[in-house]
Design a protein around this motif. Structure first.
Motif, PDB file in Angstrom:
ATOM      1  N   GLU A   3       4.662  -2.047  -6.285  1.00  0.00           N
ATOM      2  CA  GLU A   3       3.795  -1.962  -5.124  1.00  0.00           C
ATOM      3  C   GLU A   3       2.839  -3.140  -5.098  1.00  0.00           C
ATOM      4  OE1 GLU A   3       3.216   2.731  -4.134  1.00  0.00           O
ATOM      5  OE2 GLU A   3       1.948   1.844  -5.667  1.00  0.00           O
ATOM      6  N   LEU A   4       2.542  -3.626  -3.924  1.00  0.00           N
ATOM      7  CA  LEU A   4       1.554  -4.678  -3.788  1.00  0.00           C
ATOM      8  C   LEU A   4       0.189  -4.146  -4.205  1.00  0.00           C
ATOM      9  CD1 LEU A   4       2.629  -6.140  -0.338  1.00  0.00           C
ATOM     10  CD2 LEU A   4       3.257  -6.948  -2.604  1.00  0.00           C
ATOM     11  N   ASP A   5      -0.612  -5.023  -4.786  1.00  0.00           N
ATOM     12  CA  ASP A   5      -1.916  -4.611  -5.303  1.00  0.00           C
ATOM     13  C   ASP A   5      -2.781  -3.947  -4.232  1.00  0.00           C
ATOM     14  OD1 ASP A   5      -1.199  -5.621  -7.742  1.00  0.00           O
ATOM     15  OD2 ASP A   5      -2.216  -7.544  -7.474  1.00  0.00           O
ATOM     16  N   THR A   6      -2.686  -4.435  -3.014  1.00  0.00           N
ATOM     17  CA  THR A   6      -3.543  -3.913  -1.948  1.00  0.00           C
ATOM     18  C   THR A   6      -3.057  -2.585  -1.389  1.00  0.00           C
ATOM     19  OG1 THR A   6      -2.285  -5.219  -0.362  1.00  0.00           O
ATOM     20  CG2 THR A   6      -4.290  -6.213  -1.247  1.00  0.00           C
ATOM     21  N   LEU A   7      -1.854  -2.179  -1.729  1.00  0.00           N
ATOM     22  CA  LEU A   7      -1.285  -0.973  -1.124  1.00  0.00           C
ATOM     23  C   LEU A   7      -2.090   0.269  -1.481  1.00  0.00           C
ATOM     24  CD1 LEU A   7       0.969   0.369   0.505  1.00  0.00           C
ATOM     25  CD2 LEU A   7       2.307   0.491  -1.603  1.00  0.00           C
ATOM     26  N   HIS A   8      -2.558   0.340  -2.715  1.00  0.00           N
ATOM     27  CA  HIS A   8      -3.259   1.546  -3.161  1.00  0.00           C
ATOM     28  C   HIS A   8      -4.510   1.801  -2.335  1.00  0.00           C
ATOM     29  CE1 HIS A   8      -0.665   1.890  -6.694  1.00  0.00           C
ATOM     30  NE2 HIS A   8      -0.821   0.588  -6.866  1.00  0.00           N
ATOM     31  N   ALA A   9      -5.308   0.759  -2.134  1.00  0.00           N
ATOM     32  CA  ALA A   9      -6.544   0.922  -1.367  1.00  0.00           C
ATOM     33  C   ALA A   9      -6.251   1.319   0.078  1.00  0.00           C
ATOM     34  CB  ALA A   9      -7.362  -0.367  -1.401  1.00  0.00           C
ATOM     35  N   GLY A  77      10.767   7.251  10.079  1.00  0.00           N
ATOM     36  CA  GLY A  77       9.489   6.627   9.770  1.00  0.00           C
ATOM     37  C   GLY A  77       9.267   6.450   8.283  1.00  0.00           C
ATOM     38  N   VAL A  78       8.560   5.376   7.937  1.00  0.00           N
ATOM     39  CA  VAL A  78       8.166   5.101   6.554  1.00  0.00           C
ATOM     40  C   VAL A  78       6.674   4.772   6.561  1.00  0.00           C
ATOM     41  CG1 VAL A  78       8.480   3.628   4.526  1.00  0.00           C
ATOM     42  CG2 VAL A  78      10.448   4.169   5.996  1.00  0.00           C
ATOM     43  N   ASP A  79       5.928   5.393   5.658  1.00  0.00           N
ATOM     44  CA  ASP A  79       4.505   5.097   5.571  1.00  0.00           C
ATOM     45  C   ASP A  79       4.053   5.241   4.127  1.00  0.00           C
ATOM     46  OD1 ASP A  79       2.173   4.900   7.901  1.00  0.00           O
ATOM     47  OD2 ASP A  79       1.410   5.584   5.960  1.00  0.00           O
ATOM     48  N   ALA A  80       3.050   4.435   3.751  1.00  0.00           N
ATOM     49  CA  ALA A  80       2.533   4.488   2.386  1.00  0.00           C
ATOM     50  C   ALA A  80       1.668   5.709   2.144  1.00  0.00           C
ATOM     51  CB  ALA A  80       1.730   3.220   2.092  1.00  0.00           C
ATOM     52  N   SER A  81       1.149   6.313   3.208  1.00  0.00           N
ATOM     53  CA  SER A  81       0.232   7.441   3.087  1.00  0.00           C
ATOM     54  C   SER A  81       0.980   8.778   3.063  1.00  0.00           C
ATOM     55  CB  SER A  81      -0.755   7.434   4.263  1.00  0.00           C
ATOM     56  OG  SER A  81      -1.402   8.683   4.388  1.00  0.00           O
TER      57      SER A  81
END
Length: 215
Positions: A3-9, A77-81
């Protein structure tokens, strides 16, 4: 790819506001006839090229995934949340929604006829965007179509401008620069629409819609 570092935030921020977001933007196309027309054109292009699936990346609560389905596309659909995905599944029980990263899609090479990325890359720092575009190019079939939109910068050619988004830091792109990155990944621009802000809009940014295809 991890995962990209910014994805978590970004994921945590959208998890926290997901119910409010789903309510506020329950009709994202209601006052946007130009965007509805562009989505219809996108759907027609995808159908003409075959019956491949269409991924709505950064789908949020699934409103546009459902709209694409209504246009006759095999959309998912795809979403990180995870909270957004749960809301999307509840609102659209007949459609498919998955938790995932745009930089590491669980989709086979060349499997898709189309990809929609509506404001879903705006929280991606400039150095991380090529990884996402590479994934989009990987999962698209030859001649598959991408519709991507983003806020435009009014600065110099290669400048990307960060701004204080309500949820988490976001970025504005110079349109020619983003189109150049698409070409770097084998995605050729076929159309561009620039939407001027309304006088009542809180942010006076141009919105750019780029339509591209996998060469």
């Amino acid at each position: 790819m991890t995962e990209l570092d910014t994805l978590h935030a970004t994921r945590d921020a959208y998890d926290a506001i997901a119910p409010t977001y789903a309510q506020l933007f329950h009709d994202p196309l209601g006052d946007r006839p130009l965007e509805r027309a562009l989505l219809s054109a996108f759907a027609e292009l995808v159908r003409t090229n075959g019956d491949g699936g269409v991924a709505d990346l950064g789908c949020g609560p699934g409103h546009l995934t459902a709209h694409l389905h209504g246009l006759g596309l095999n959309a998912f659909g795809v979403d990180a949340s995870p909270v957004m995905v749960e809301l999307a599944r509840e609102a659209n029980p007949g459609l498919r929604f998955e938790v995932g990263s745009m930089a590491a899609l669980d989709i086979e090479d060349g499997a898709l006829g189309g990809v929609l990325s509506r404001w879903s890359v705006i929280h991606t720092p400039p150095q991380d965007l090529p990884a996402i575009l590479a994934e989009i190019a990987r999962v698209l079939a030859p001649s598959g179509h991408l519709l991507i939109d983003f806020p435009a910068t009014d600065g110099p050619h290669n400048e990307t401008q960060a701004y204080d988004h309500t949820v988490v830091t976001a970025y504005r792109w110079f349109p020619d620069r983003l189109a150049e990155l698409l070409r770097d990944h084998g995605l050729e621009e076929s159309a561009r629409i620039v939407i001027e802000p309304k006088p009542t809009d809180r942010r006076q940014f141009q919105e750019v819609q780029l339509l591209a295809y996998k060469a």
